[in-house]
Every structure is written in structure tokens, then in C-alpha cells.
Design an enzyme around this catalytic site. Structure first.
Site, PDB file in Angstrom:
ATOM      1  N   SER A  35       4.818  -7.723 -13.246  1.00  0.00           N
ATOM      2  CA  SER A  35       3.358  -8.548 -13.527  1.00  0.00           C
ATOM      3  C   SER A  35       3.885  -8.884 -15.184  1.00  0.00           C
ATOM      4  O   SER A  35       4.152  -7.986 -15.655  1.00  0.00           O
ATOM      5  CB  SER A  35       2.692  -7.925 -13.631  1.00  0.00           C
ATOM      6  OG  SER A  35       2.424  -7.944 -11.987  1.00  0.00           O
ATOM      7  N   ASN A  38       2.090  -6.985 -18.323  1.00  0.00           N
ATOM      8  CA  ASN A  38       2.141  -5.977 -17.971  1.00  0.00           C
ATOM      9  C   ASN A  38       3.071  -4.654 -18.889  1.00  0.00           C
ATOM     10  O   ASN A  38       3.820  -4.321 -18.591  1.00  0.00           O
ATOM     11  CB  ASN A  38       2.312  -5.278 -16.864  1.00  0.00           C
ATOM     12  CG  ASN A  38       1.693  -4.557 -15.906  1.00  0.00           C
ATOM     13  OD1 ASN A  38       1.318  -2.961 -16.307  1.00  0.00           O
ATOM     14  ND2 ASN A  38       1.234  -4.085 -14.412  1.00  0.00           N
ATOM     15  N   TYR A 176      -2.682 -18.154  -8.891  1.00  0.00           N
ATOM     16  CA  TYR A 176      -1.864 -17.681  -9.600  1.00  0.00           C
ATOM     17  C   TYR A 176      -1.578 -15.965  -8.284  1.00  0.00           C
ATOM     18  O   TYR A 176      -0.686 -15.830  -7.723  1.00  0.00           O
ATOM     19  CB  TYR A 176      -2.182 -16.671 -10.179  1.00  0.00           C
ATOM     20  CG  TYR A 176      -1.111 -15.531 -11.182  1.00  0.00           C
ATOM     21  CD1 TYR A 176       0.033 -15.909 -11.922  1.00  0.00           C
ATOM     22  CD2 TYR A 176      -1.575 -14.317 -10.794  1.00  0.00           C
ATOM     23  CE1 TYR A 176       0.746 -14.665 -12.486  1.00  0.00           C
ATOM     24  CE2 TYR A 176      -0.670 -13.073 -11.518  1.00  0.00           C
ATOM     25  CZ  TYR A 176       0.404 -13.369 -12.175  1.00  0.00           C
ATOM     26  OH  TYR A 176       0.921 -12.125 -12.905  1.00  0.00           O
ATOM     27  N   GLU A 180       2.012 -15.005  -4.885  1.00  0.00           N
ATOM     28  CA  GLU A 180       2.819 -13.586  -4.336  1.00  0.00           C
ATOM     29  C   GLU A 180       2.205 -13.724  -3.303  1.00  0.00           C
ATOM     30  O   GLU A 180       2.806 -12.689  -2.500  1.00  0.00           O
ATOM     31  CB  GLU A 180       2.242 -12.631  -5.432  1.00  0.00           C
ATOM     32  CG  GLU A 180       1.952 -12.894  -6.627  1.00  0.00           C
ATOM     33  CD  GLU A 180       1.313 -11.547  -7.693  1.00  0.00           C
ATOM     34  OE1 GLU A 180       1.037 -11.404  -7.007  1.00  0.00           O
ATOM     35  OE2 GLU A 180       2.182 -12.056  -8.691  1.00  0.00           O
ATOM     36  N   TYR A 200       4.751  -1.462  -5.851  1.00  0.00           N
ATOM     37  CA  TYR A 200       3.423  -1.907  -6.938  1.00  0.00           C
ATOM     38  C   TYR A 200       3.214  -0.537  -7.208  1.00  0.00           C
ATOM     39  O   TYR A 200       3.096   0.546  -6.599  1.00  0.00           O
ATOM     40  CB  TYR A 200       3.013  -3.180  -6.677  1.00  0.00           C
ATOM     41  CG  TYR A 200       1.792  -3.693  -8.574  1.00  0.00           C
ATOM     42  CD1 TYR A 200       3.654  -5.021  -8.626  1.00  0.00           C
ATOM     43  CD2 TYR A 200       0.835  -3.891  -7.916  1.00  0.00           C
ATOM     44  CE1 TYR A 200       2.625  -5.234  -9.688  1.00  0.00           C
ATOM     45  CE2 TYR A 200       0.349  -4.067  -9.468  1.00  0.00           C
ATOM     46  CZ  TYR A 200       1.875  -5.179 -10.181  1.00  0.00           C
ATOM     47  OH  TYR A 200       1.167  -5.622 -11.729  1.00  0.00           O
TER      48      TYR A 200
END
Length: 242
Positions: A35, A38, A176, A180, A200
Site C-alpha cells: 500500500s 503505509n 480504490y 484490488e 497482507y
């Protein structure tokens, strides 16, 4: 000779279900979502993560977001020009961190791929999944609620005490996240690998819907999800919780 700090970092993985565990153990492919903005994804940590993953999986892909970022900044009050500049800076930064990380691990140009979401705009599997998911979100209440929870999770640190999100902020964040979603459902078909684990550092609200429920949209049988976190982060969390 002393080791660099990133060489000492190890990672813990937590496959989401027993089926995810079995797919993990096949070691075909690991997709690491990165990301922009991040701080967890430093170049040092990405290098350590690349080295760790390359020792365990036949193929590794880093995929980072680069679409709808300008819309999010604009929704939070930036002028269109400033929003575009801020988004472009974030994208350059995340690409540089991945590149520097791979270089520090000695893996740059050696099989680990780095891609932006925009690069899949011409991928027929990806675009087909996008259309299907956009349709299902409107019709599947449980899926829609999970997507909304992801939106709220994304927005929470950005809103802080400013009150509820505006309609424009919600719209831009939904777009956004929608970009994904195909990688949660069928990475193997998108990237042409036998099976895949999407990883993740945290559990996503959508994973419960895609990997545990009995009906509706589910991840493909050769698609898995795992939380993949540095041991340092896990230990810090345990100390804070104690």
C-alpha cells in the site's frame, strides 16, 4: 562481518483457513500487496520480505496500488493539480521502496516481479473479474457490507476526529478498493500460476466472506489468503496487549 538489520528480520504467516494452509504448503506463488503511504512497507522490510519469500515460493509478485489515489486526495480537499502531484509522489515512493528492497536482497531482476494495478487494465481476466465484482457488490448484501467495512477501515486513520466521511470520500475509497478485489478472488488466473496466496499484514474484512461462508461469491479453490507479518511487529503487538 555483521549482518544488515533487514537480514535479521523474519516473518510469521497465518493462513486464514485450513484450505489456505494447504495452498500455502504448495509454495507455488505468493502475492504481496503493498500500500502506498503505509510506513510498514519500508525498503528495508520489503527487502527482508523478498528474501524470505523467495526462499519459500516458486514465484513471488509485489503488486502496489496506483489508481484512484488522486481521487482520494481530491476528496480530502486537495486541488486537482495538488492531488495528482501528491498521488504521483506516493506512487514513485512505493516503487522506489520495492526496487531498493529487491536490490538490497540481491533479487532485483532475478524473477521477483513488481507490478502496479494499472498494468492489469488490459488483462482480460482482471477486467472480467472487475466487472463481475462490481455487479455482485450491488446484489450481494454480505459482500457489499464486507466491502463497506474495508472502506471504513481504510478511512478511519484519515478521518480521525473530522466526523463521518463525505459521499465523495466514500466513492473514491470504494473505487480504490474495488481495483484490488480481483486479486482476493482469482490471482492464479490473472497471473497464470497454479495456485496463489495473497498476503497482507492484517486480516481484511472481505476475507471472512470470500473464504468462510458457504454460498455466494467465494475465492477460487486455488486461491488463499494469509496474514504475513514481521516477527518484530507481532512481538510489539503482544507487548502492547500484555
Amino acid at each position: 562481518m555483521s549482518q544488515e538489520p533487514d537480514q535479521l528480520e523474519e516473518f510469521e504467516f497465518f493462513p486464514f483457513t485450513n484450505s489456505c494452509q494447504l495452498i500455502w504448503e504448495e509454495h507455488d506463488h505468493l502475492l504481496i500487496g503493498v500500500s502506498p503511504g503505509n510506513s510498514y512497507f519500508s525498503a528495508q522490510r520489503l527487502g527482508a520480505l523478498a528474501r524470505w519469500a523467495a526462499q519459500r515460493f516458486t514465484q513471488v509478485d509485489f503488486v502496489h496500488a496506483d489508481v484512484h489515489l488522486d481521487e482520494i486526495y481530491e476528496a480530502f480537499g486537495y486541488t486537482p493539480e495538488h492531488a495528482q502531484r501528491r498521488a504521483a509522489k506516493e506512487i514513485r515512493t512505493v516503487r522506489r521502496r520495492i526496487t531498493e528492497g529487491l536490490a538490497s536482497a540481491g533479487l532485483l531482476g532475478r524473477g521477483i516481479r513488481m507490478s502496479a494495478l494499472s498494468e492489469f487494465a488490459d488483462n482480460p481476466v482482471y477486467t472480467g473479474l472487475r466487472r463481475r465484482l462490481d455487479h455482485l457488490v450491488d446484489e450481494d448484501e454480505e459482500l457489499r457490507e464486507a466491502c463497506e467495512a474495508m472502506v471504513q477501515q481504510f478511512l478511519a486513520p484519515r478521518l480521525q476526529d473530522s466526523g463521518p466521511a463525505t459521499a465523495e470520500q466514500l466513492r473514491s475509497c470504494r473505487a480504490y478498493i474495488a481495483a484490488e478485489l480481483p486479486f482476493f478472488v482469482d490471482t492464479p488466473s490473472i497471473l497464470g500460476v497454479p495456485s496463489s496466496v495473497s498476503a497482507y499484514p492484517v486480516v481484511m474484512p472481505l476475507t471472512e466472506v470470500l473464504y468462510r461462508r458457504g454460498g455466494g461469491l467465494r475465492a477460487m479453490r486455488n486461491q488463499a489468503y494469509a496474514v504475513l507479518r514481521s516477527e518484530r511487529t507481532v512481538k510489539d503487538d503482544h507487548r502492547r496487549a500484555a
